[in-house]
Design a protein around this motif. Sequence first.
Motif, mmCIF file in Angstrom:
data_model
loop_
_atom_site.group_PDB
_atom_site.id
_atom_site.type_symbol
_atom_site.label_atom_id
_atom_site.label_comp_id
_atom_site.label_asym_id
_atom_site.label_seq_id
_atom_site.Cartn_x
_atom_site.Cartn_y
_atom_site.Cartn_z
ATOM 1 N N ILE A 9 1.498 10.794 -4.161
ATOM 2 C CA ILE A 9 2.006 12.024 -3.568
ATOM 3 C C ILE A 9 2.996 12.694 -4.515
ATOM 4 C CG2 ILE A 9 3.409 12.948 -1.690
ATOM 5 C CD1 ILE A 9 2.150 10.781 0.104
ATOM 6 N N GLU A 10 3.881 11.891 -5.112
ATOM 7 C CA GLU A 10 4.885 12.442 -6.013
ATOM 8 C C GLU A 10 4.247 13.038 -7.269
ATOM 9 O OE1 GLU A 10 7.484 9.137 -6.599
ATOM 10 O OE2 GLU A 10 8.721 9.618 -4.829
ATOM 11 N N ARG A 11 3.130 12.476 -7.724
ATOM 12 C CA ARG A 11 2.441 12.999 -8.910
ATOM 13 C C ARG A 11 1.569 14.203 -8.588
ATOM 14 N NH1 ARG A 11 1.348 7.462 -9.614
ATOM 15 N NH2 ARG A 11 -0.829 7.811 -8.961
ATOM 16 N N ARG A 54 0.829 -1.212 0.000
ATOM 17 C CA ARG A 54 0.000 0.000 0.000
ATOM 18 C C ARG A 54 0.861 1.258 0.000
ATOM 19 N NH1 ARG A 54 -4.435 -2.644 -1.643
ATOM 20 N NH2 ARG A 54 -5.060 -4.273 -0.168
ATOM 21 N N LEU A 55 1.992 1.196 0.684
ATOM 22 C CA LEU A 55 2.852 2.369 0.793
ATOM 23 C C LEU A 55 3.391 2.815 -0.560
ATOM 24 C CD1 LEU A 55 4.393 4.431 2.504
ATOM 25 C CD2 LEU A 55 6.183 2.700 2.850
ATOM 26 N N GLY A 56 3.808 1.859 -1.393
ATOM 27 C CA GLY A 56 4.381 2.207 -2.692
ATOM 28 C C GLY A 56 3.445 3.032 -3.556
ATOM 29 N N PRO A 57 2.201 2.559 -3.787
ATOM 30 C CA PRO A 57 1.260 3.362 -4.585
ATOM 31 C C PRO A 57 0.958 4.717 -3.963
ATOM 32 C CG PRO A 57 0.501 1.095 -4.416
ATOM 33 C CD PRO A 57 1.665 1.215 -3.479
ATOM 34 N N LEU A 58 0.919 4.786 -2.627
ATOM 35 C CA LEU A 58 0.635 6.059 -1.973
ATOM 36 C C LEU A 58 1.754 7.064 -2.231
ATOM 37 C CD1 LEU A 58 -1.320 7.605 -0.173
ATOM 38 C CD2 LEU A 58 -0.106 6.695 1.821
ATOM 39 N N ILE A 59 2.978 6.610 -2.161
ATOM 40 C CA ILE A 59 4.118 7.477 -2.463
ATOM 41 C C ILE A 59 4.022 7.994 -3.901
ATOM 42 C CG2 ILE A 59 6.621 7.519 -2.816
ATOM 43 C CD1 ILE A 59 6.847 5.633 -0.419
#
Length: 273
Positions: A184-186, A176-181
């Motif tokens: 945020i970056e986009r 879950r953390l990877g997609p959330l990052i």
Amino acid sequence: EWARLHEGWADAGDFEGERYVVKTNAGYDVGQVAVKSLEGIAEYYERFYGVDRSLVSRRTPVNICRTHEEFKAIANYPAADNPGLLAFIRKVPRVNGDGDVELEFEVFGYDPRAFGRPLEGLWSTLWHEASHEYMGLVTEERVAPLWINEGMSSYFEGVTFSSKGEIGVGLPAFGRLGPLIGMIERGDRPLPGTIEAIGSLTAEQYAVAWGVVYHLTHGRDADGKLLRPDALPRAMELLGERMVTGPGLFEEVVLARSEEHTSELQSHSDLVC
């Protein structure tokens, strides 16, 4: 020898615990780890959700099939055709002779090695589904808002289970953390849609829901003090009392702040909304 004797679903073996009965033909190790880890994390769930299992009328059956075809056949669930659905839980409320509501749950899943995926993915999925069982005990017949229901279940995907049977809670669910990052970056702003969602969440919204729950559990200020230590207990209290919408629950447990945190909330608002 065990695998030979229990190869077909009709001959699947049973692994019994205090709260769960795991039936599987996927392997002796699968049955042992499934029942031991579920029993271990259930003790944590009872404290975390503030409930006991007195409403559950039986030990929860957990069916883990060796193949996806067996899973589709015994689950009898339309979404089971999707290989991405590794497991799901079914809740059945019943009224007993005294007029009291009793709940029955049943979990269905299959061995991900059937599609060349690692077995470890099964454990986090089972813990996710077991979390739904305890949310069901909180709300009984009512439906919990998706962001809190799926967010909390996704939070427990970060559980660790050691070879000694020790449960570890609090690590991020890295799936879950990877997609959330990435969001945020986009510069995406997916929070409002997640909080308002009804019916189902998208994959990205699952990550957002996980992020909200993780922040409510572990978010700290500059002095290391938890920002919202009472947020999730308050959410469970509200959900146990009445039906509440996703935005309504979010406003009451996340946005309702004491004066000392008002300026801090304002500083975070641009990031989350």
